[in-house]
Scaffold this active site. Structure first.
Site, PDB file in Angstrom:
ATOM      1  N   ASP A 138       0.831  -1.205   0.000  1.00 39.48           N
ATOM      2  CA  ASP A 138       0.000   0.000   0.000  1.00 39.48           C
ATOM      3  C   ASP A 138       0.867   1.259   0.000  1.00 39.48           C
ATOM      4  O   ASP A 138       1.979   1.249   0.526  1.00 39.48           O
ATOM      5  CB  ASP A 138      -0.912  -0.022   1.240  1.00 39.48           C
ATOM      6  CG  ASP A 138      -2.063   0.964   1.113  1.00 39.48           C
ATOM      7  OD1 ASP A 138      -2.424   1.331  -0.028  1.00 39.48           O
ATOM      8  OD2 ASP A 138      -2.597   1.378   2.156  1.00 39.48           O
ATOM      9  N   LEU A 194      11.776 -19.008  -5.586  1.00 40.83           N
ATOM     10  CA  LEU A 194      10.718 -18.362  -4.788  1.00 40.83           C
ATOM     11  C   LEU A 194       9.356 -18.548  -5.466  1.00 40.83           C
ATOM     12  O   LEU A 194       9.202 -18.333  -6.671  1.00 40.83           O
ATOM     13  CB  LEU A 194      11.043 -16.867  -4.649  1.00 40.83           C
ATOM     14  CG  LEU A 194      10.094 -16.035  -3.798  1.00 40.83           C
ATOM     15  CD1 LEU A 194      10.160 -16.445  -2.320  1.00 40.83           C
ATOM     16  CD2 LEU A 194      10.403 -14.543  -3.940  1.00 40.83           C
ATOM     17  N   HIS A 247       1.780   3.311  -9.214  1.00 45.37           N
ATOM     18  CA  HIS A 247       1.602   1.863  -9.403  1.00 45.37           C
ATOM     19  C   HIS A 247       2.779   1.271 -10.193  1.00 45.37           C
ATOM     20  O   HIS A 247       3.225   0.160  -9.942  1.00 45.37           O
ATOM     21  CB  HIS A 247       0.275   1.571 -10.106  1.00 45.37           C
ATOM     22  CG  HIS A 247      -0.924   1.942  -9.266  1.00 45.37           C
ATOM     23  ND1 HIS A 247      -1.041   1.601  -7.948  1.00 45.37           N
ATOM     24  CD2 HIS A 247      -2.059   2.658  -9.565  1.00 45.37           C
ATOM     25  CE1 HIS A 247      -2.186   2.075  -7.465  1.00 45.37           C
ATOM     26  NE2 HIS A 247      -2.821   2.726  -8.430  1.00 45.37           N
TER      27      HIS A 247
END
Ligand code: IPE
Ligand code: IPE
Ligand code: MG
Length: 246
Positions: free
Chosen positions: A26, A137, A43
Site C-alpha cells: 500500500d 521463490l 503503481h
C-alpha cells in the site's frame, strides 16, 4: 506444528527467516501524489519495486511470497486508474513470461480472474503453466482478490460437493474449507507486512492470517527497500509464536 490448517513452518522463537511472507503493498497513490504525478506512476514504481525486492527475497531463502496487488474493492476507483493498472499487469506479466526463461521463480495467482479480459486471463494461465515446476521463490499475486470473496467461493464449492453427494455437512471442517481456498496448498503466511501506514488487513488473506505475525510500517510501498525488509525480519525473529498454546 505443521498441518494442513496452519501449515506455518517456522513456529519457534528466533527461528529467523520466515518461510512465507505476505505483503499488502500500500501507498503507491500517496507516493505519486507527493511527486505531483498521476496515481498510475505510483503503481508503476510499485510494480518495479516488487520485481526488485522479490529477487532479493529469493536470495534470503524465503520460500513463499504472496502480495496484494488488486482487491475486489479497488474496482470502485476512477476508470483511468483501473485502466492504468490493467495495462501495467499486461506489461509486467509479459516481462515475467520473458524472464521465466532465465530465472527460477514460480508465478501463481489468487483471486477471481474471470473478471479480467480474456487476453489477460491467458497471460495468467501461461505464467502459471510455464513456471509450475520452478524451484525458486514461489510468488503469488493476489489480483481481484478479496478474503471474503475467496471464502464465499469456497463455501459455494463445499455446497456443490454436498449437493452432488460427495460430502455430508458433518464432514465440513476447517481442513475441508482450507482445501477449497484459492491459496491451497500454499502454507499460511508466517509474516504479514503492510506498508503505507494503515493498520488494517483490508480483506487480505482473512482465513490464512489467523496466526501470522503482523508488521506495519509508514513507508510507502515504492520506497520499501532491503533495509526496511530487514527491519521487518529482525522484528519477526524476536517474536514468540504460541498458536494459542502456553
Ligand atoms: C496500493 O496503493 C495499490 C492498489 C490498491 C492497487 P494505493 O493506490 O492504495 O496507495 P494509496 O493508499 O492511495 O497511497
Ligand atoms: C489494500 O489497499 C489493497 C492493495 C494493496 C491491493 P487499499 O488501499 O485498497 O486499502 P484501504 O482502502 O486503505 O483499506
Ligand atoms: Mg491504499
Amino acid at each position: 506444528m505443521t498441518n494442513v490448517l496452519t501449515r506455518n513452518s517456522t513456529p519457534e522463537k528466533g527461528s529467523g527467516i520466515p518461510s512465507h511472507i505476505a505483503i499488502v503493498m500500500d501507498g503507491n497513490g500517496r507516493w505519486a501524489s507527493k511527486r505531483f504525478m498521476p496515481h498510475s506512476a505510483g503503481h508503476r514504481a510499485g510494480a518495479q519495486n516488487l520485481r526488485k525486492l522479490s529477487e532479493y527475497i529469493e536470495t534470503l531463502g524465503v520460500k513463499y511470497l504472496t502480495v496484494y496487488a488488486l482487491s475486489t474493492e479497488n474496482w470502485a476507483r476512477p476508470e483511468k486508474e483501473i485502466a492504468g493498472l490493467i495495462k501495467l499487469m499486461h506489461e509486467y506479466f509479459q516481462q515475467y513470461i520473458d524472464d521465466s526463461k532465465k530465472n527460477d521463480m514460480r508465478l501463481d495467482f489468487i483471486g477471481d480472474a474471470s473478471r479480467f479480459e480474456p487476453e489477460l486471463q491467458q497471460k495468467i494461465e501461461t505464467l502459471k503453466t510455464i513456471t509450475r515446476n520452478k524451484t525458486g521463490l514461489h510468488v503469488t499475486l493476489a489480483i481481484n482478490y478479496g478474503g471474503r470473496d475467496e471464502l464465499v467461493r469456497a463455501a459455494r464449492a463445499l455446497a456443490a460437493d454436498t449437493a452432488n453427494g460427495l460430502l455430508t455437512p458433518d464432514k465440513i471442517d476447517e481442513e475441508a474449507l482450507t482445501r477449497k481456498l484459492d491459496s491451497f496448498p500454499t502454507p499460511h503466511p508466517d509474516l504479514l507486512i503492510r506498508t503505507g501506514g494503515e493498520k488494517r488487513v483490508s480483506n487480505f488473506l482473512l482465513w490464512q492470517c489467523a496466526y501470522s505475525e503482523m508488521f506495519f510500517t509508514d513507508t510507502l510501498w515504492p520506497d520499501f527497500d532491503k533495509k526496511e525488509l530487514h527491519a521487518a525480519l529482525d522484528w519477526f525473529g524476536g517474536r514468540q509464536r504460541r498458536f494459542g498454546g502456553r
